[in-house]
Design an enzyme around this catalytic site. Structure first.
Site, PDB file in Angstrom:
ATOM      1  N   ASP A  33       6.037  -5.261   1.416  1.00 32.75           N
ATOM      2  CA  ASP A  33       4.708  -4.664   2.017  1.00 32.75           C
ATOM      3  C   ASP A  33       4.646  -4.809   3.448  1.00 32.75           C
ATOM      4  O   ASP A  33       4.868  -5.821   4.010  1.00 32.75           O
ATOM      5  CB  ASP A  33       3.208  -5.007   1.339  1.00 32.75           C
ATOM      6  CG  ASP A  33       2.231  -4.065   1.500  1.00 32.75           C
ATOM      7  OD1 ASP A  33       1.741  -3.493   0.692  1.00 32.75           O
ATOM      8  OD2 ASP A  33       1.815  -3.818   2.816  1.00 32.75           O
ATOM      9  N   ILE A  34       4.504  -3.379   3.971  1.00 30.97           N
ATOM     10  CA  ILE A  34       4.692  -3.380   5.590  1.00 30.97           C
ATOM     11  C   ILE A  34       3.643  -4.169   6.402  1.00 30.97           C
ATOM     12  O   ILE A  34       3.525  -4.568   7.419  1.00 30.97           O
ATOM     13  CB  ILE A  34       5.027  -2.160   6.034  1.00 30.97           C
ATOM     14  CG1 ILE A  34       5.734  -1.909   7.352  1.00 30.97           C
ATOM     15  CG2 ILE A  34       3.550  -1.371   6.149  1.00 30.97           C
ATOM     16  CD1 ILE A  34       6.093  -0.534   7.688  1.00 30.97           C
ATOM     17  N   GLN A  96      -6.638   3.205  -3.655  1.00 34.83           N
ATOM     18  CA  GLN A  96      -5.314   3.547  -3.588  1.00 34.83           C
ATOM     19  C   GLN A  96      -5.333   4.398  -2.196  1.00 34.83           C
ATOM     20  O   GLN A  96      -5.912   5.507  -2.177  1.00 34.83           O
ATOM     21  CB  GLN A  96      -4.889   4.461  -4.893  1.00 34.83           C
ATOM     22  CG  GLN A  96      -3.293   4.770  -4.823  1.00 34.83           C
ATOM     23  CD  GLN A  96      -3.022   5.290  -6.104  1.00 34.83           C
ATOM     24  OE1 GLN A  96      -3.744   5.688  -7.008  1.00 34.83           O
ATOM     25  NE2 GLN A  96      -1.634   5.807  -6.187  1.00 34.83           N
ATOM     26  N   HIS A 102       2.154   2.118  -7.830  1.00 36.22           N
ATOM     27  CA  HIS A 102       2.800   0.787  -7.333  1.00 36.22           C
ATOM     28  C   HIS A 102       1.987  -0.231  -7.546  1.00 36.22           C
ATOM     29  O   HIS A 102       0.946  -0.270  -7.881  1.00 36.22           O
ATOM     30  CB  HIS A 102       2.905   0.939  -5.805  1.00 36.22           C
ATOM     31  CG  HIS A 102       1.564   1.089  -5.039  1.00 36.22           C
ATOM     32  ND1 HIS A 102       1.131   2.485  -4.676  1.00 36.22           N
ATOM     33  CD2 HIS A 102       0.644   0.485  -4.480  1.00 36.22           C
ATOM     34  CE1 HIS A 102       0.271   2.568  -4.083  1.00 36.22           C
ATOM     35  NE2 HIS A 102      -0.165   1.337  -3.841  1.00 36.22           N
ATOM     36  N   PHE A 103       2.774  -1.469  -7.814  1.00 36.93           N
ATOM     37  CA  PHE A 103       2.350  -2.725  -8.214  1.00 36.93           C
ATOM     38  C   PHE A 103       2.513  -3.505  -7.049  1.00 36.93           C
ATOM     39  O   PHE A 103       3.488  -3.771  -6.607  1.00 36.93           O
ATOM     40  CB  PHE A 103       3.031  -3.146  -9.594  1.00 36.93           C
ATOM     41  CG  PHE A 103       2.712  -2.330 -10.591  1.00 36.93           C
ATOM     42  CD1 PHE A 103       3.731  -1.254 -10.885  1.00 36.93           C
ATOM     43  CD2 PHE A 103       1.929  -2.778 -11.820  1.00 36.93           C
ATOM     44  CE1 PHE A 103       3.424  -0.460 -12.128  1.00 36.93           C
ATOM     45  CE2 PHE A 103       1.635  -2.006 -12.858  1.00 36.93           C
ATOM     46  CZ  PHE A 103       2.520  -0.758 -13.013  1.00 36.93           C
ATOM     47  N   HIS A 104       1.190  -4.200  -6.906  1.00 40.83           N
ATOM     48  CA  HIS A 104       1.386  -5.155  -5.775  1.00 40.83           C
ATOM     49  C   HIS A 104       1.460  -6.321  -6.535  1.00 40.83           C
ATOM     50  O   HIS A 104       0.860  -6.778  -7.261  1.00 40.83           O
ATOM     51  CB  HIS A 104       0.023  -5.305  -4.913  1.00 40.83           C
ATOM     52  CG  HIS A 104      -0.373  -4.282  -4.333  1.00 40.83           C
ATOM     53  ND1 HIS A 104      -0.335  -4.043  -3.101  1.00 40.83           N
ATOM     54  CD2 HIS A 104      -0.992  -2.997  -4.666  1.00 40.83           C
ATOM     55  CE1 HIS A 104      -0.847  -2.884  -2.378  1.00 40.83           C
ATOM     56  NE2 HIS A 104      -1.401  -2.259  -3.506  1.00 40.83           N
TER      57      HIS A 104
HETATM   58  P1  AMP Z   1      -2.784   0.941  -2.009  1.00 41.13           P
HETATM   59  O1  AMP Z   1      -3.931   0.836  -1.254  1.00 41.13           O
HETATM   60  O2  AMP Z   1      -2.754   0.169  -3.261  1.00 41.13           O
HETATM   61  O3  AMP Z   1      -2.183   2.355  -2.269  1.00 41.13           O
HETATM   62  O4  AMP Z   1      -1.487   0.293  -1.233  1.00 41.13           O
HETATM   63  C1  AMP Z   1      -0.735   0.817  -0.433  1.00 41.13           C
HETATM   64  C2  AMP Z   1       0.207  -0.374   0.482  1.00 41.13           C
HETATM   65  O5  AMP Z   1       1.346   0.208   0.602  1.00 41.13           O
HETATM   66  C3  AMP Z   1      -0.600  -0.993   1.239  1.00 41.13           C
HETATM   67  O6  AMP Z   1      -0.555  -2.623   1.043  1.00 41.13           O
HETATM   68  C4  AMP Z   1       0.453  -0.909   2.449  1.00 41.13           C
HETATM   69  O7  AMP Z   1       0.296  -1.934   3.339  1.00 41.13           O
HETATM   70  C5  AMP Z   1       1.626  -0.595   2.025  1.00 41.13           C
HETATM   71  N1  AMP Z   1       2.604   0.338   2.717  1.00 41.13           N
HETATM   72  C6  AMP Z   1       2.095   1.400   3.299  1.00 41.13           C
HETATM   73  N2  AMP Z   1       3.202   2.099   4.076  1.00 41.13           N
HETATM   74  C7  AMP Z   1       4.287   1.220   3.705  1.00 41.13           C
HETATM   75  C8  AMP Z   1       5.551   1.317   4.266  1.00 41.13           C
HETATM   76  N3  AMP Z   1       6.263   2.159   4.719  1.00 41.13           N
HETATM   77  N4  AMP Z   1       6.433   0.321   3.717  1.00 41.13           N
HETATM   78  C9  AMP Z   1       6.051  -0.536   2.818  1.00 41.13           C
HETATM   79  N5  AMP Z   1       4.574  -0.493   2.530  1.00 41.13           N
HETATM   80  C10 AMP Z   1       3.691   0.150   2.890  1.00 41.13           C
END
Ligand code: AMP
Length: 137
Positions: A33-34, A96, A102-104
């Site tokens: 995650d970025i 979201q 996606h799975f965190h």
């Molecule tokens: P969600 O709120 O569950 O949709 O989480 C989206 C996640 O994607 C967040 O934790 C962001 O930090 C992550 N994210 C957004 N853009 C990127 C990217 N380019 N590379 C990696 N992670 C990202």
């Protein structure tokens, strides 16, 4: 709602945007995650174009969760953590932000988590964590 093939994760899957990858096969990608909510925060995504878990074909969900488990084990080993939060947000109302399922995997405690991180993580540090996780896979 139609799947938006310009979403960030679709673009990462096509190689149009960079990602720090830890695992990839023909059906799933795992990457860092970025904006990590904790050290080692990793995302696991199926490659099929589903917006939420509810849209994902059951067999893709079943396969993806196997990789989620595999990556979780690698995080546990590599980073010597005791607890990992598995978080999956389906729908904007749930928080979201990226419309590709996606799975965190967050090495943290549910009591520590709240809002999304608002800042980019140190990418060199994240890359070093990714190398450790890859080595444990
Ligand atoms: P969600 O709120 O569950 O949709 O989480 C989206 C996640 O994607 C967040 O934790 C962001 O930090 C992550 N994210 C957004 N853009 C990127 C990217 N380019 N590379 C990696 N992670 C990202």
């Amino acid at each position: 709602m139609a799947y938006d093939d310009q979403n960030i994760f679709a673009r990462i899957l096509r190689g149009e945007l960079p990602a720090i990858k830890v695992y990839e096969d023909e059906r799933v990608l795992a990457f860092m995650d970025i904006m990590p909510q904790a050290e080692g925060h990793t995302l696991v995504i199926p490659k099929s174009p589903a917006i939420t878990l509810l849209d994902l074909a059951p067999e893709e969900a079943a396969y993806t969760i196997q990789i989620v488990q595999k990556v979780a084990k690698a995080i546990e080993t590599a980073l010597q953590v005791e607890g990992i939060v598995l978080m999956q947000l389906s729908g904007v109302a749930a928080g979201q932000t990226v419309p590709h399922v996606h799975f965190h995997l967050i090495p943290s405690s549910v009591h520590e988590l709240g809002k999304h991180a608002a800042q980019m993580g140190d990418q060199d540090k994240i890359r070093a964590l990714a190398e450790k996780i890859k080595a444990a896979l």
